[in-house]
Design a protein around this motif. Structure first.
Motif, PDB file in Angstrom:
ATOM      1  N   SER A   1     -12.739   0.483   8.656  1.00  0.00           N
ATOM      2  CA  SER A   1     -12.951   2.004   8.421  1.00  0.00           C
ATOM      3  C   SER A   1     -11.425   2.534   8.707  1.00  0.00           C
ATOM      4  O   SER A   1     -11.482   3.843   8.299  1.00  0.00           O
ATOM      5  N   TYR A   2     -10.414   1.939   8.884  1.00  0.00           N
ATOM      6  CA  TYR A   2      -9.152   2.448   9.137  1.00  0.00           C
ATOM      7  C   TYR A   2      -8.190   2.280   7.802  1.00  0.00           C
ATOM      8  O   TYR A   2      -7.696   1.586   7.545  1.00  0.00           O
ATOM      9  N   HIS A   3      -8.382   3.705   6.962  1.00  0.00           N
ATOM     10  CA  HIS A   3      -7.840   3.301   5.678  1.00  0.00           C
ATOM     11  C   HIS A   3      -6.299   3.827   5.698  1.00  0.00           C
ATOM     12  O   HIS A   3      -5.936   4.933   5.387  1.00  0.00           O
ATOM     13  N   SER A   4      -5.533   3.215   6.195  1.00  0.00           N
ATOM     14  CA  SER A   4      -3.967   3.290   6.472  1.00  0.00           C
ATOM     15  C   SER A   4      -3.361   3.223   5.089  1.00  0.00           C
ATOM     16  O   SER A   4      -3.448   2.434   4.321  1.00  0.00           O
ATOM     17  N   GLY A   5      -2.684   4.463   4.966  1.00  0.00           N
ATOM     18  CA  GLY A   5      -1.820   4.655   3.869  1.00  0.00           C
ATOM     19  C   GLY A   5      -0.439   3.790   3.757  1.00  0.00           C
ATOM     20  O   GLY A   5       0.283   3.775   2.721  1.00  0.00           O
ATOM     21  N   GLY A   6      -0.430   3.080   4.750  1.00  0.00           N
ATOM     22  CA  GLY A   6       1.021   2.328   4.989  1.00  0.00           C
ATOM     23  C   GLY A   6       0.468   0.701   4.540  1.00  0.00           C
ATOM     24  O   GLY A   6       1.210  -0.094   4.716  1.00  0.00           O
ATOM     25  N   ALA A   7      -0.910   0.228   4.852  1.00  0.00           N
ATOM     26  CA  ALA A   7      -1.066  -1.064   4.872  1.00  0.00           C
ATOM     27  C   ALA A   7      -2.614  -1.673   4.662  1.00  0.00           C
ATOM     28  O   ALA A   7      -2.626  -2.700   4.724  1.00  0.00           O
ATOM     29  N   SER A   8      -3.540  -0.813   4.209  1.00  0.00           N
ATOM     30  CA  SER A   8      -4.858  -1.239   4.261  1.00  0.00           C
ATOM     31  C   SER A   8      -5.583  -1.621   2.891  1.00  0.00           C
ATOM     32  O   SER A   8      -6.656  -1.977   2.909  1.00  0.00           O
ATOM     33  N   LEU A   9      -4.704  -1.431   1.926  1.00  0.00           N
ATOM     34  CA  LEU A   9      -5.307  -1.868   0.372  1.00  0.00           C
ATOM     35  C   LEU A   9      -5.373  -3.387  -0.055  1.00  0.00           C
ATOM     36  O   LEU A   9      -4.333  -4.033   0.633  1.00  0.00           O
TER      37      LEU A   9
ATOM     38  N   THR B   1       1.000  -1.149   0.076  1.00  0.00           N
ATOM     39  CA  THR B   1      -0.006  -0.029  -0.113  1.00  0.00           C
ATOM     40  C   THR B   1       0.814   1.337   0.111  1.00  0.00           C
ATOM     41  O   THR B   1       0.459   2.282  -0.447  1.00  0.00           O
ATOM     42  N   LYS B   2       2.278   1.120   0.395  1.00  0.00           N
ATOM     43  CA  LYS B   2       3.044   2.523   0.751  1.00  0.00           C
ATOM     44  C   LYS B   2       3.377   2.828  -0.447  1.00  0.00           C
ATOM     45  O   LYS B   2       3.555   4.216  -0.739  1.00  0.00           O
ATOM     46  N   ASN B   3       3.469   2.085  -1.744  1.00  0.00           N
ATOM     47  CA  ASN B   3       3.970   2.608  -3.019  1.00  0.00           C
ATOM     48  C   ASN B   3       2.562   3.283  -3.624  1.00  0.00           C
ATOM     49  O   ASN B   3       3.010   4.536  -4.078  1.00  0.00           O
ATOM     50  N   ILE B   4       1.434   3.354  -3.085  1.00  0.00           N
ATOM     51  CA  ILE B   4       0.499   4.280  -3.707  1.00  0.00           C
ATOM     52  C   ILE B   4       0.723   5.242  -2.554  1.00  0.00           C
ATOM     53  O   ILE B   4       0.109   6.618  -3.180  1.00  0.00           O
ATOM     54  N   CYS B   5       0.754   5.082  -1.450  1.00  0.00           N
ATOM     55  CA  CYS B   5       1.029   6.421  -0.845  1.00  0.00           C
ATOM     56  C   CYS B   5       2.083   7.125  -1.190  1.00  0.00           C
ATOM     57  O   CYS B   5       1.998   8.664  -0.976  1.00  0.00           O
ATOM     58  N   SER B   6       3.154   6.889  -1.766  1.00  0.00           N
ATOM     59  CA  SER B   6       4.115   7.492  -2.133  1.00  0.00           C
ATOM     60  C   SER B   6       3.736   8.594  -3.221  1.00  0.00           C
ATOM     61  O   SER B   6       4.028   9.571  -3.419  1.00  0.00           O
TER      62      SER B   6
END
Length: 393
Positions: free
Chosen positions: A261-269, A68-73
């Motif tokens: 409901s916790y949409h973490s930019g680091g792990a949730s996708l 998921t972090k790659n999308i957060c980047s």
């Protein structure tokens, strides 16, 4: 640009993936290698769900965890593209509680206590390079995570709840910029919450509007529909009697311990092989998808895989390691060509881009039983070398 011996590549991939299944470390997996925007190989081994005979398909859905972090980047670089922030923006501009944060230490009884105030303002650069010290993987940070009940609490409903905890209760485990230590969720959650605040919309809606819909990635979501849940693969685990099961901590969740409901930019996708390869290609192509839709400027897309840290910084996993924008950059590695960058996830999936040889790799698997990254038979390094060994001039 080196070419790929496709026959050798597929033989190598199938061998290491088969060993992983036979070792009981995954139920099944699927990988795809593209070169210059064209699929060179797709290999599938094993089955998708425990108790079923169906082989893994390219539309089966996997929990991405830290992929998921790659999308957060990208969402972070989009904010930079729009001149909303820079890499040197101090995060206290958005989260005042991070100004002069306490740095923790472990006392004689093993308790986490405040030691001194930080003299270095935390910046966006510290968040994207894991040099921030917020709920990080170093010894003090790991003890802090243990004593506070994990990365996130059951009471957290959304990003704001988590960030409020990081801002107002968590201490730092080292002076920002002084070392590298993996911030598994906190760093990206701060970046994601920052995006929410800048754009005045929930992070999941932002990702959908500005990444997944434009790139035609319908199965990359934070909260799967009932139909999408039916396509989620088994997260392989074992019970106390050694019997394989679908990891109980992951059932009904996209990342263990986190509410949906916790949409973490680091792990949730969650995502599919097809979806994620579209995203990977957009980064390698300088921010423009194979469908022609641009999600990021060429300059910012190319920045993602450029080093922002020294090589082999204190705390890093490998002497050859550097960090870009939430990606590991490898140079001098014996398993990847110089300049490759990417990341993996706790459930086992991994991805990287080789900009020199114009290669994209996406490997999807979900398990809590995976071998160590350095395993000489089935680990990530073996998978990486199976691709490297197929290249020729």
């Amino acid at each position: 640009m080196k070419k790929i011996n496709v026959e050798k590549l597929e033989s190598n991939l199938r061998a290491v993936m088969t060993r992983t299944v036979e070792a009981g470390q995954m139920l099944g997996g699927i990988c795809q290698i593209n070169q210059d925007g064209k699929m060179i190989s797709r290999v599938s081994v094993g089955t998708a769900r425990l108790g079923e005979e169906s082989p893994v398909q390219d539309n089966d859905i996997f929990r991405l965890a830290s992929m998921t972090k790659n999308i957060c980047s990208v969402t972070t670089m989009q904010m930079i593209d729009q001149n909303k922030i820079t890499l040197d923006t101090e995060i206290s501009k958005f989260f005042p509680g991070f100004k002069n944060k306490w740095i923790a230490k472990v006392d004689d009884k093993g308790n986490i206590i405040p030691d001194r105030k930080s003299n270095v303002p935390i910046t966006v650069r510290h968040l994207v390079t894991h040099t921030n010290g917020i709920m990080a993987s170093d010894p003090v940070g790991a003890r802090m995570i243990l004593q506070t009940g994990g990365f996130i609490k059951d009471s957290f409903k959304d990003l704001k709840d988590g960030v409020d905890f990081y801002e107002n209760e968590a201490m730092l485990s080292f002076e920002p910029g002084s070392m590298w230590a993996y911030s598994g969720m906190a760093g990206c959650d701060l970046l994601s919450r920052m995006t929410e605040m800048i754009m005045d919309m929930p992070y999941d809606e932002y990702v959908k509007k500005f990444i997944t819909e434009p790139l035609e990635m319908p199965d990359t979501v934070f909260e799967p529909t009932p139909e999408q849940w039916s396509r989620l693969v088994t997260v392989l685990n074992k019970d106390e009697n050694g019997k394989f099961n679908d990891d109980p901590e992951s059932l009904g969740k996209t990342i263990f311990s986190a509410p949906l409901s916790y949409h973490s930019g680091g792990a949730s996708l969650v995502s599919t092989l097809n979806d994620y390869m579209k995203f990977s290609e957009a980064i390698r192509r300088g921010g423009i998808g194979s469908n022609g839709y641009r999600i990021l400027s060429n300059e910012r897309a190319n920045m993602i895989g450029k080093p922002l840290t020294a090589r082999g910084m204190q705390g890093m996993f490998f002497p050859s390691m550097q960090f870009g924008v939430l990606v590991n950059i490898r140079s001098g590695s014996d398993s990847l060509p110089d300049g490759c960058y990417g990341w993996g996830g706790a459930y086992g999936s991994l991805t990287w881009i080789d900009p020199v040889n114009r290669i994209n790799v996406v490997y999807m698997r979900n398990s809590r039983l995976l071998a160590n990254i350095l395993d000489t038979s089935t680990g990530d390094k073996v998978f990486e070398k199976s691709v490297l060994d197929s290249l020729y001039d």
